[in-house]
Design a protein around this motif. Structure first.
Motif, PDB file in Angstrom:
ATOM      1  N   ALA A 133     -27.546  18.311  16.112  1.00  0.00           N
ATOM      2  CA  ALA A 133     -26.154  18.770  16.097  1.00  0.00           C
ATOM      3  C   ALA A 133     -25.960  20.047  16.905  1.00  0.00           C
ATOM      4  O   ALA A 133     -24.878  20.286  17.452  1.00  0.00           O
ATOM      5  CB  ALA A 133     -25.697  18.981  14.655  1.00  0.00           C
ATOM      6  N   ASP A 134     -27.021  20.855  16.997  1.00  0.00           N
ATOM      7  CA  ASP A 134     -26.906  22.102  17.759  1.00  0.00           C
ATOM      8  C   ASP A 134     -27.548  22.003  19.145  1.00  0.00           C
ATOM      9  O   ASP A 134     -27.790  23.011  19.804  1.00  0.00           O
ATOM     10  CB  ASP A 134     -27.500  23.276  16.980  1.00  0.00           C
ATOM     11  N   GLY A 135     -27.873  20.767  19.580  1.00  0.00           N
ATOM     12  CA  GLY A 135     -28.290  20.567  20.966  1.00  0.00           C
ATOM     13  C   GLY A 135     -29.777  20.636  21.233  1.00  0.00           C
ATOM     14  O   GLY A 135     -30.185  20.744  22.391  1.00  0.00           O
ATOM     15  N   ARG A 136     -30.606  20.530  20.197  1.00  0.00           N
ATOM     16  CA  ARG A 136     -32.049  20.629  20.400  1.00  0.00           C
ATOM     17  C   ARG A 136     -32.700  19.253  20.488  1.00  0.00           C
ATOM     18  O   ARG A 136     -32.207  18.278  19.922  1.00  0.00           O
ATOM     19  CB  ARG A 136     -32.687  21.430  19.275  1.00  0.00           C
ATOM     20  N   VAL A 137     -33.834  19.191  21.205  1.00  0.00           N
ATOM     21  CA  VAL A 137     -34.655  17.982  21.237  1.00  0.00           C
ATOM     22  C   VAL A 137     -35.259  17.773  19.854  1.00  0.00           C
ATOM     23  O   VAL A 137     -35.685  18.726  19.195  1.00  0.00           O
ATOM     24  CB  VAL A 137     -35.770  18.094  22.300  1.00  0.00           C
ATOM     25  N   VAL A 138     -35.290  16.509  19.410  1.00  0.00           N
ATOM     26  CA  VAL A 138     -35.781  16.178  18.076  1.00  0.00           C
ATOM     27  C   VAL A 138     -37.016  15.292  18.210  1.00  0.00           C
ATOM     28  O   VAL A 138     -36.990  14.268  18.909  1.00  0.00           O
ATOM     29  CB  VAL A 138     -34.695  15.439  17.262  1.00  0.00           C
ATOM     30  N   VAL A 139     -38.108  15.676  17.565  1.00  0.00           N
ATOM     31  CA  VAL A 139     -39.350  14.900  17.571  1.00  0.00           C
ATOM     32  C   VAL A 139     -39.695  14.514  16.147  1.00  0.00           C
ATOM     33  O   VAL A 139     -39.876  15.389  15.289  1.00  0.00           O
ATOM     34  CB  VAL A 139     -40.509  15.698  18.208  1.00  0.00           C
ATOM     35  N   ASP A 140     -39.747  13.214  15.886  1.00  0.00           N
ATOM     36  CA  ASP A 140     -40.027  12.693  14.536  1.00  0.00           C
ATOM     37  C   ASP A 140     -39.120  13.333  13.490  1.00  0.00           C
ATOM     38  O   ASP A 140     -39.553  13.699  12.391  1.00  0.00           O
ATOM     39  CB  ASP A 140     -41.502  12.917  14.172  1.00  0.00           C
ATOM     40  N   GLY A 141     -37.854  13.504  13.851  1.00  0.00           N
ATOM     41  CA  GLY A 141     -36.858  14.021  12.919  1.00  0.00           C
ATOM     42  C   GLY A 141     -36.778  15.523  12.832  1.00  0.00           C
ATOM     43  O   GLY A 141     -35.933  16.049  12.098  1.00  0.00           O
ATOM     44  N   GLN A 156     -21.912  21.652  23.995  1.00  0.00           N
ATOM     45  CA  GLN A 156     -20.995  22.373  23.123  1.00  0.00           C
ATOM     46  C   GLN A 156     -20.605  21.455  21.973  1.00  0.00           C
ATOM     47  O   GLN A 156     -19.894  20.471  22.177  1.00  0.00           O
ATOM     48  CB  GLN A 156     -19.748  22.818  23.880  1.00  0.00           C
ATOM     49  N   PRO A 157     -21.097  21.718  20.760  1.00  0.00           N
ATOM     50  CA  PRO A 157     -20.792  20.837  19.628  1.00  0.00           C
ATOM     51  C   PRO A 157     -19.295  20.598  19.465  1.00  0.00           C
ATOM     52  O   PRO A 157     -18.495  21.540  19.465  1.00  0.00           O
ATOM     53  CB  PRO A 157     -21.368  21.594  18.426  1.00  0.00           C
ATOM     54  N   GLY A 158     -18.922  19.315  19.394  1.00  0.00           N
ATOM     55  CA  GLY A 158     -17.528  18.941  19.205  1.00  0.00           C
ATOM     56  C   GLY A 158     -16.719  18.865  20.481  1.00  0.00           C
ATOM     57  O   GLY A 158     -15.642  18.268  20.506  1.00  0.00           O
ATOM     58  N   THR A 159     -17.210  19.468  21.546  1.00  0.00           N
ATOM     59  CA  THR A 159     -16.502  19.478  22.828  1.00  0.00           C
ATOM     60  C   THR A 159     -17.267  18.713  23.907  1.00  0.00           C
ATOM     61  O   THR A 159     -16.703  17.884  24.627  1.00  0.00           O
ATOM     62  CB  THR A 159     -16.263  20.926  23.292  1.00  0.00           C
ATOM     63  N   LEU A 160     -18.542  19.006  24.006  1.00  0.00           N
ATOM     64  CA  LEU A 160     -19.416  18.320  24.954  1.00  0.00           C
ATOM     65  C   LEU A 160     -20.769  18.139  24.281  1.00  0.00           C
ATOM     66  O   LEU A 160     -21.654  18.986  24.375  1.00  0.00           O
ATOM     67  CB  LEU A 160     -19.567  19.120  26.247  1.00  0.00           C
ATOM     68  N   ASP A 161     -20.904  17.044  23.538  1.00  0.00           N
ATOM     69  CA  ASP A 161     -22.153  16.762  22.842  1.00  0.00           C
ATOM     70  C   ASP A 161     -22.506  15.288  23.023  1.00  0.00           C
ATOM     71  O   ASP A 161     -22.029  14.653  23.964  1.00  0.00           O
ATOM     72  CB  ASP A 161     -22.072  17.163  21.366  1.00  0.00           C
ATOM     73  N   CYS A 162     -23.315  14.735  22.130  1.00  0.00           N
ATOM     74  CA  CYS A 162     -23.763  13.344  22.303  1.00  0.00           C
ATOM     75  C   CYS A 162     -22.761  12.326  21.774  1.00  0.00           C
ATOM     76  O   CYS A 162     -22.969  11.114  21.931  1.00  0.00           O
ATOM     77  CB  CYS A 162     -25.120  13.160  21.623  1.00  0.00           C
ATOM     78  N   THR A 163     -21.672  12.788  21.160  1.00  0.00           N
ATOM     79  CA  THR A 163     -20.658  11.869  20.628  1.00  0.00           C
ATOM     80  C   THR A 163     -19.376  11.885  21.443  1.00  0.00           C
ATOM     81  O   THR A 163     -18.494  11.050  21.230  1.00  0.00           O
ATOM     82  CB  THR A 163     -20.325  12.233  19.167  1.00  0.00           C
ATOM     83  N   THR A 164     -19.257  12.806  22.379  1.00  0.00           N
ATOM     84  CA  THR A 164     -18.030  12.926  23.156  1.00  0.00           C
ATOM     85  C   THR A 164     -18.063  12.008  24.379  1.00  0.00           C
ATOM     86  O   THR A 164     -19.103  11.471  24.751  1.00  0.00           O
ATOM     87  CB  THR A 164     -17.823  14.379  23.621  1.00  0.00           C
ATOM     88  N   THR A 165     -16.909  11.835  24.982  1.00  0.00           N
ATOM     89  CA  THR A 165     -16.795  11.074  26.225  1.00  0.00           C
ATOM     90  C   THR A 165     -16.149  11.968  27.284  1.00  0.00           C
ATOM     91  O   THR A 165     -14.983  12.348  27.126  1.00  0.00           O
ATOM     92  CB  THR A 165     -15.957   9.802  26.043  1.00  0.00           C
ATOM     93  N   SER A 168     -22.752  14.971  26.845  1.00  0.00           N
ATOM     94  CA  SER A 168     -23.545  15.981  27.540  1.00  0.00           C
ATOM     95  C   SER A 168     -24.730  15.318  28.250  1.00  0.00           C
ATOM     96  O   SER A 168     -25.362  14.399  27.716  1.00  0.00           O
ATOM     97  CB  SER A 168     -24.066  17.019  26.553  1.00  0.00           C
ATOM     98  N   SER A 169     -25.045  15.796  29.434  1.00  0.00           N
ATOM     99  CA  SER A 169     -26.211  15.291  30.171  1.00  0.00           C
ATOM    100  C   SER A 169     -27.522  15.678  29.492  1.00  0.00           C
ATOM    101  O   SER A 169     -28.586  15.188  29.878  1.00  0.00           O
ATOM    102  CB  SER A 169     -26.208  15.833  31.609  1.00  0.00           C
ATOM    103  N   ARG A 170     -27.443  16.534  28.486  1.00  0.00           N
ATOM    104  CA  ARG A 170     -28.634  16.890  27.736  1.00  0.00           C
ATOM    105  C   ARG A 170     -29.114  15.727  26.867  1.00  0.00           C
ATOM    106  O   ARG A 170     -30.285  15.645  26.491  1.00  0.00           O
ATOM    107  CB  ARG A 170     -28.349  18.110  26.850  1.00  0.00           C
ATOM    108  N   CYS A 171     -28.222  14.790  26.568  1.00  0.00           N
ATOM    109  CA  CYS A 171     -28.494  13.745  25.572  1.00  0.00           C
ATOM    110  C   CYS A 171     -29.296  12.580  26.150  1.00  0.00           C
ATOM    111  O   CYS A 171     -29.111  12.186  27.290  1.00  0.00           O
ATOM    112  CB  CYS A 171     -27.182  13.208  25.014  1.00  0.00           C
ATOM    113  N   PHE A 172     -30.179  12.040  25.329  1.00  0.00           N
ATOM    114  CA  PHE A 172     -30.828  10.761  25.629  1.00  0.00           C
ATOM    115  C   PHE A 172     -31.163  10.083  24.305  1.00  0.00           C
ATOM    116  O   PHE A 172     -31.357  10.740  23.283  1.00  0.00           O
ATOM    117  CB  PHE A 172     -32.076  10.920  26.502  1.00  0.00           C
ATOM    118  N   ALA A 173     -31.195   8.742  24.332  1.00  0.00           N
ATOM    119  CA  ALA A 173     -31.410   7.958  23.118  1.00  0.00           C
ATOM    120  C   ALA A 173     -32.849   8.090  22.627  1.00  0.00           C
ATOM    121  O   ALA A 173     -33.764   8.457  23.386  1.00  0.00           O
ATOM    122  CB  ALA A 173     -31.083   6.493  23.393  1.00  0.00           C
TER     123      ALA A 173
END
Length: 234
Positions: A133-141, A156-165, A168-173
């Motif tokens: 939620a705060d933009g960090r890489v997550v490893v095994d949760g 930017q949470p709520g503005t440019l994150d992994c749920t917005t359209t 953010s380019s920071r995101c990957f599945a």
């Protein structure tokens, strides 16, 4: 032979005592050290700033993973396979090829075109995704604390994150690292053609991931040895 004359030296003593033999022996020992113990390497790009700067010469410990496997957070040098190619193949210039050979041997000059330095973020069997939620890489949760990251992609949470359209380019599945493979990211996240490079778009190709393979790891980067003003351990 008179009593004052020294007996002739054995042939093996004459051979081993020659300057040419000693020079050859020095090259053999140097080659063995480079092949099996430690190897200098020149950092070719800005993808590992600010941990490493372009042009830094680093020392790579080739014995680091003899008794233990590579671990999370290690900075390693590895030979990249064809999935890491970022452009069309070009003809090999003989002069550049010679310079690369000198660079690979001495660490002073360009290194191999497919030899890269990155940081291990995921080891075999671990599941990695971005972002929390705060933009960090997550490893095994578990979100990672990465003070070494430089100029990450905007988030930017709520503005440019992994749920917005757009996202953010920071995101990957989420992805699970395959056996004998390692997920590599550069510390300069927004300027690194790393494992996630092709997976950061909204519609990544099915085989977007690129891995460092166990057999292709040259060794662990342990120190900056040049320039003198940047001498430090890693």
């Amino acid at each position: 032979m008179s009593a004052t004359e020294a007996p002739p030296r054995p042939r093996w003593r004459r051979v081993t005592g020659s300057a040419w033999f000693q020079l050859l022996l020095a090259f053999v020992v140097f080659g063995l050290i480079l092949s099996f113990v430690a190897k200098p390497y020149v950092v070719p790009s800005a993808s590992m700033q600010n941990t490493l700067q372009p042009g830094d010469r680093i020392l790579v410990n080739r014995l680091a993973y003899v008794a233990a496997p590579p671990g999370d957070g290690d900075v390693i040098v590895f030979d990249a396979d064809s999935t890491w190619d970022t452009g069309p193949a070009t003809a090999v210039n003989p002069i550049k090829a010679a310079l690369r050979w000198v660079g690979e041997v001495t660490g002073f000059g360009p290194s191999g075109s497919h030899t890269l330095v990155k940081r291990i973020i995921g080891t075999p069997g671990q599941t990695v995704k971005c972002c929390s939620a705060d933009g960090r890489v997550v490893v095994d949760g578990h979100p990672l604390d990465e003070p070494y990251v430089f100029q990450d992609f905007p988030f930017q949470p709520g503005t440019l994150d992994c749920t917005t359209t757009p996202a953010s380019s920071r995101c990957f599945a989420a992805v699970t690292v395959p056996k004998d493979s390692y997920l590599m990211l550069g510390d300069h996240r927004s300027d690194s053609a790393d494992s996630a490079y092709l997976c950061r778009s909204g519609f990544p190709p099915p085989e977007c991931w690129r891995w460092a393979h166990r057999d292709d790891i040259v060794g662990k980067a342990v120190a900056v040895i040049w320039p003198i003003g940047r001498w430090s351990g890693l």
